[in-house]
Design a protein around this motif. Structure first.
Motif, PDB file in Angstrom:
ATOM      1  N   LYS A 190      23.954  36.230  75.453  1.00  0.00           N
ATOM      2  CA  LYS A 190      22.795  36.877  74.831  1.00  0.00           C
ATOM      3  C   LYS A 190      23.172  37.570  73.522  1.00  0.00           C
ATOM      4  CE  LYS A 190      20.388  37.565  79.215  1.00  0.00           C
ATOM      5  NZ  LYS A 190      19.716  38.530  80.127  1.00  0.00           N
ATOM      6  N   GLY A 191      24.255  37.096  72.915  1.00  0.00           N
ATOM      7  CA  GLY A 191      24.691  37.655  71.639  1.00  0.00           C
ATOM      8  C   GLY A 191      24.048  36.931  70.467  1.00  0.00           C
ATOM      9  N   ARG A 192      24.065  37.554  69.311  1.00  0.00           N
ATOM     10  CA  ARG A 192      23.505  36.951  68.107  1.00  0.00           C
ATOM     11  C   ARG A 192      24.595  36.399  67.201  1.00  0.00           C
ATOM     12  NH1 ARG A 192      20.929  41.974  68.920  1.00  0.00           N
ATOM     13  NH2 ARG A 192      18.858  41.677  69.815  1.00  0.00           N
ATOM     14  N   ARG A 193      25.835  36.585  67.618  1.00  0.00           N
ATOM     15  CA  ARG A 193      26.985  36.092  66.849  1.00  0.00           C
ATOM     16  C   ARG A 193      28.163  35.968  67.798  1.00  0.00           C
ATOM     17  NH1 ARG A 193      25.158  40.822  65.129  1.00  0.00           N
ATOM     18  NH2 ARG A 193      24.504  40.000  63.114  1.00  0.00           N
ATOM     19  N   ILE A 194      29.141  35.159  67.397  1.00  0.00           N
ATOM     20  CA  ILE A 194      30.313  34.983  68.246  1.00  0.00           C
ATOM     21  C   ILE A 194      31.551  34.841  67.367  1.00  0.00           C
ATOM     22  CG2 ILE A 194      30.062  32.458  68.389  1.00  0.00           C
ATOM     23  CD1 ILE A 194      31.001  32.734  71.344  1.00  0.00           C
ATOM     24  N   PRO A 195      32.598  35.624  67.627  1.00  0.00           N
ATOM     25  CA  PRO A 195      33.820  35.560  66.815  1.00  0.00           C
ATOM     26  C   PRO A 195      34.629  34.302  67.128  1.00  0.00           C
ATOM     27  CG  PRO A 195      33.599  37.665  67.970  1.00  0.00           C
ATOM     28  CD  PRO A 195      32.628  36.721  68.581  1.00  0.00           C
ATOM     29  N   LEU A 196      35.336  33.809  66.118  1.00  0.00           N
ATOM     30  CA  LEU A 196      36.273  32.701  66.283  1.00  0.00           C
ATOM     31  C   LEU A 196      37.673  33.294  66.354  1.00  0.00           C
ATOM     32  CD1 LEU A 196      34.871  30.073  63.731  1.00  0.00           C
ATOM     33  CD2 LEU A 196      34.179  30.523  66.096  1.00  0.00           C
ATOM     34  N   ILE A 197      38.324  33.120  67.496  1.00  0.00           N
ATOM     35  CA  ILE A 197      39.635  33.716  67.717  1.00  0.00           C
ATOM     36  C   ILE A 197      40.676  32.616  67.946  1.00  0.00           C
ATOM     37  CG2 ILE A 197      40.985  35.355  69.067  1.00  0.00           C
ATOM     38  CD1 ILE A 197      38.636  36.643  67.662  1.00  0.00           C
ATOM     39  N   ASP A 198      41.695  32.589  67.112  1.00  0.00           N
ATOM     40  CA  ASP A 198      42.812  31.651  67.252  1.00  0.00           C
ATOM     41  C   ASP A 198      43.994  32.400  67.854  1.00  0.00           C
ATOM     42  OD1 ASP A 198      44.307  29.378  67.113  1.00  0.00           O
ATOM     43  OD2 ASP A 198      44.028  29.049  64.962  1.00  0.00           O
ATOM     44  N   TYR A 199      45.064  31.682  68.113  1.00  0.00           N
ATOM     45  CA  TYR A 199      46.255  32.309  68.683  1.00  0.00           C
ATOM     46  C   TYR A 199      47.485  31.817  67.952  1.00  0.00           C
ATOM     47  CZ  TYR A 199      49.524  34.201  72.129  1.00  0.00           C
ATOM     48  OH  TYR A 199      50.528  34.908  72.745  1.00  0.00           O
ATOM     49  N   ASP A 200      48.272  32.766  67.456  1.00  0.00           N
ATOM     50  CA  ASP A 200      49.510  32.458  66.743  1.00  0.00           C
ATOM     51  C   ASP A 200      50.645  32.352  67.762  1.00  0.00           C
ATOM     52  OD1 ASP A 200      51.859  32.450  65.251  1.00  0.00           O
ATOM     53  OD2 ASP A 200      51.042  33.759  63.702  1.00  0.00           O
ATOM     54  N   GLU A 201      51.095  31.126  68.016  1.00  0.00           N
ATOM     55  CA  GLU A 201      52.147  30.906  69.006  1.00  0.00           C
ATOM     56  C   GLU A 201      53.470  31.534  68.596  1.00  0.00           C
ATOM     57  OE1 GLU A 201      51.954  29.736  71.902  1.00  0.00           O
ATOM     58  OE2 GLU A 201      50.001  28.738  71.971  1.00  0.00           O
ATOM     59  N   ASP A 202      53.738  31.553  67.284  1.00  0.00           N
ATOM     60  CA  ASP A 202      55.007  32.115  66.801  1.00  0.00           C
ATOM     61  C   ASP A 202      55.084  33.620  67.024  1.00  0.00           C
ATOM     62  OD1 ASP A 202      55.861  29.615  65.982  1.00  0.00           O
ATOM     63  OD2 ASP A 202      55.008  29.842  63.965  1.00  0.00           O
ATOM     64  N   ASN A 203      53.998  34.313  66.664  1.00  0.00           N
ATOM     65  CA  ASN A 203      53.991  35.772  66.793  1.00  0.00           C
ATOM     66  C   ASN A 203      53.380  36.262  68.104  1.00  0.00           C
ATOM     67  OD1 ASN A 203      55.109  36.194  64.179  1.00  0.00           O
ATOM     68  ND2 ASN A 203      53.083  35.795  63.274  1.00  0.00           N
ATOM     69  N   LYS A 204      52.881  35.304  68.913  1.00  0.00           N
ATOM     70  CA  LYS A 204      52.284  35.651  70.207  1.00  0.00           C
ATOM     71  C   LYS A 204      51.177  36.693  70.066  1.00  0.00           C
ATOM     72  CE  LYS A 204      55.283  32.965  72.185  1.00  0.00           C
ATOM     73  NZ  LYS A 204      54.856  31.617  72.661  1.00  0.00           N
ATOM     74  N   ARG A 205      50.258  36.435  69.148  1.00  0.00           N
ATOM     75  CA  ARG A 205      49.160  37.375  68.951  1.00  0.00           C
ATOM     76  C   ARG A 205      47.897  36.634  68.535  1.00  0.00           C
ATOM     77  NH1 ARG A 205      50.517  41.355  64.106  1.00  0.00           N
ATOM     78  NH2 ARG A 205      48.297  41.818  64.369  1.00  0.00           N
ATOM     79  N   GLU A 206      46.770  37.262  68.817  1.00  0.00           N
ATOM     80  CA  GLU A 206      45.492  36.671  68.456  1.00  0.00           C
ATOM     81  C   GLU A 206      45.224  36.830  66.957  1.00  0.00           C
ATOM     82  OE1 GLU A 206      42.978  37.270  72.595  1.00  0.00           O
ATOM     83  OE2 GLU A 206      42.781  38.773  70.999  1.00  0.00           O
ATOM     84  N   ILE A 207      44.415  35.921  66.424  1.00  0.00           N
ATOM     85  CA  ILE A 207      44.020  35.975  65.018  1.00  0.00           C
ATOM     86  C   ILE A 207      42.500  35.865  64.954  1.00  0.00           C
ATOM     87  CG2 ILE A 207      44.171  34.878  62.755  1.00  0.00           C
ATOM     88  CD1 ILE A 207      46.830  33.665  63.639  1.00  0.00           C
ATOM     89  N   VAL A 208      41.858  36.855  64.370  1.00  0.00           N
ATOM     90  CA  VAL A 208      40.405  36.813  64.174  1.00  0.00           C
ATOM     91  C   VAL A 208      40.135  36.003  62.917  1.00  0.00           C
ATOM     92  CG1 VAL A 208      38.294  38.148  63.906  1.00  0.00           C
ATOM     93  CG2 VAL A 208      40.195  39.094  65.225  1.00  0.00           C
ATOM     94  N   LEU A 209      39.573  34.809  63.094  1.00  0.00           N
ATOM     95  CA  LEU A 209      39.380  33.915  61.958  1.00  0.00           C
ATOM     96  C   LEU A 209      38.072  34.169  61.223  1.00  0.00           C
ATOM     97  CD1 LEU A 209      40.537  31.488  60.413  1.00  0.00           C
ATOM     98  CD2 LEU A 209      39.296  30.005  61.988  1.00  0.00           C
ATOM     99  N   SER A 210      36.987  34.315  61.979  1.00  0.00           N
ATOM    100  CA  SER A 210      35.678  34.546  61.370  1.00  0.00           C
ATOM    101  C   SER A 210      34.675  34.877  62.476  1.00  0.00           C
ATOM    102  CB  SER A 210      35.223  33.316  60.584  1.00  0.00           C
ATOM    103  OG  SER A 210      34.043  33.592  59.855  1.00  0.00           O
ATOM    104  N   VAL A 211      33.421  34.988  62.091  1.00  0.00           N
ATOM    105  CA  VAL A 211      32.340  35.242  63.048  1.00  0.00           C
ATOM    106  C   VAL A 211      31.198  34.279  62.747  1.00  0.00           C
ATOM    107  CG1 VAL A 211      30.661  36.914  63.924  1.00  0.00           C
ATOM    108  CG2 VAL A 211      32.949  37.684  63.248  1.00  0.00           C
ATOM    109  N   LEU A 212      30.769  33.542  63.759  1.00  0.00           N
ATOM    110  CA  LEU A 212      29.624  32.644  63.614  1.00  0.00           C
ATOM    111  C   LEU A 212      28.350  33.379  64.003  1.00  0.00           C
ATOM    112  CD1 LEU A 212      30.510  29.110  65.028  1.00  0.00           C
ATOM    113  CD2 LEU A 212      30.474  29.894  62.670  1.00  0.00           C
TER     114      LEU A 212
END
Length: 337
Positions: A153-175
């Motif tokens: 029921k959201g009006r937008r959704i973030p695109l989240i990638d994962y950096d395997e080298d640094n073992k951390r999430e990356i916020v790419l953008s928001v749709l």
């Protein structure tokens, strides 16, 4: 004075039969769904864009200034302690803060020290269920990303990638719903086949629509936005004629200076302080069709349609979420995933 943008009715060369319209509508929906299944969430992103990510340790007051200074209404949140995505900051969060301090005026002196990582505590304090932290991988099918957005029921959704080298999430953008629908309108010619009128689509809300008048205090409208869980309230006169609309993002303009001390303003006074960038109220009738609506989305930035009759009286509301849900699930709820 309300600025309105009326959706033009397409010129009619001939009047197709109802059976042909129904058939073409189903064909168009099938083609649009196949289009969405053949694209990824990443494909929707423009060639160049800017993304602001706010740390959850930031003061609420400062976050508001950042949003307003950059002309945006939401931003992803990042927890630097866990190095993880922590949800989205939206106008609803500021409305929740207003609700909390309106109920607890003795705590108003603490507001300048309140940080973003306490927003979930605010939700619980005013009796709301914490919002689920929903995201999607950028290379997920766009169709699946849309379904996930609808389910949340959201009006937008973030695109989240994962950096395997640094073992951390990356916020790419928001749709956003608008970005997705514009992408469809620009790239899927079958939208021209969506010729059934709104009244036959069973989308939107046409009963028990919450309204206010120009003399309604802003704080009352804020209570309506929160209790109805909507992003806008139509403003009507004593005869029910549409005069304007008050949006949740308008709250940001009211509370930006000195925070929460001008909530007794009337809607009419608050609208006078609205940004010059406000594009007006988009209206239509229940006889308008999705083909013309999608063409308007392609050309203009709209977030909802206020449905009126021939005399300008309010009949209902159709949101972008309603349209997106119809494109994915309308006519045939058993559409194969």
């Amino acid at each position: 004075m309300m600025e309105t943008a009326r959706i033009p009715i397409a010129d009619v060369v001939f009047q197709p039969t109802e059976d042909i319209i129904d058939m073409e509508q189903r064909q168009a929906l099938k083609a649009i769904r196949e289009f969405l299944k053949g694209k990824t969430a990443y494909d929707v992103l423009p060639v160049s864009f800017r993304l602001l990510v706010l740390d959850t340790s930031l003061l609420v007051r400062k976050s508001l200034n950042i949003l307003l200074q950059n002309g945006i209404v939401s931003a992803p949140l990042w927890n630097s302690k866990t190095s993880k995505f922590a949800g989205l900051l939206t106008s609803s969060d500021y409305i929740n803060v207003i609700q909390y301090y309106y109920q607890n005026p003795d705590k108003m002196d603490r507001i300048d020290h309140f940080t973003l990582d306490g927003l979930r505590d605010i939700e619980r304090a005013i009796g709301l269920q914490p919002v689920e932290t929903v995201s999607v991988h950028p290379f997920k099918r766009l169709y699946d990303a849309c379904l996930k957005m609808i389910a949340s029921k959201g009006r937008r959704i973030p695109l989240i990638d994962y950096d395997e080298d640094n073992k951390r999430e990356i916020v790419l953008s928001v749709l956003t719903q608008y970005r997705i629908l514009k992408f469809v309108a620009q790239n899927c010619k079958e939208t021209r086949m969506l010729r059934k009128p709104l009244k036959d689509l069973n989308i939107g809300i046409y009963s028990n629509v919450a309204t206010a008048t120009m003399s309604t205090p802003v704080i009352d409208v804020i209570h309506l936005l929160a209790s109805k869980d909507v992003s806008s309230i139509p403003i009507v006169d004593s005869d029910g004629v549409l005069q304007n609309i008050y949006e949740s993002i308008d709250v940001l303009t009211i509370v930006k200076g000195g925070i929460y001390n001008e909530l007794e303003l009337t809607v009419g006074e608050a609208i006078m302080r609205r940004s010059d960038e406000f594009e007006g109220v988009y209206t239509c009738t229940d006889q308008d069709r999705l083909d013309t609506i999608m063409d308007t989305i392609r050309r203009s930035r709209l977030h909802r349609l206020v449905v009126v009759d021939s005399n300008g009286k309010l009949k209902g509301l159709v949101t972008l979420g309603d349209i997106l849900q119809y494109l994915l699930l309308g006519e045939d709820d058993n559409e194969a995933k």
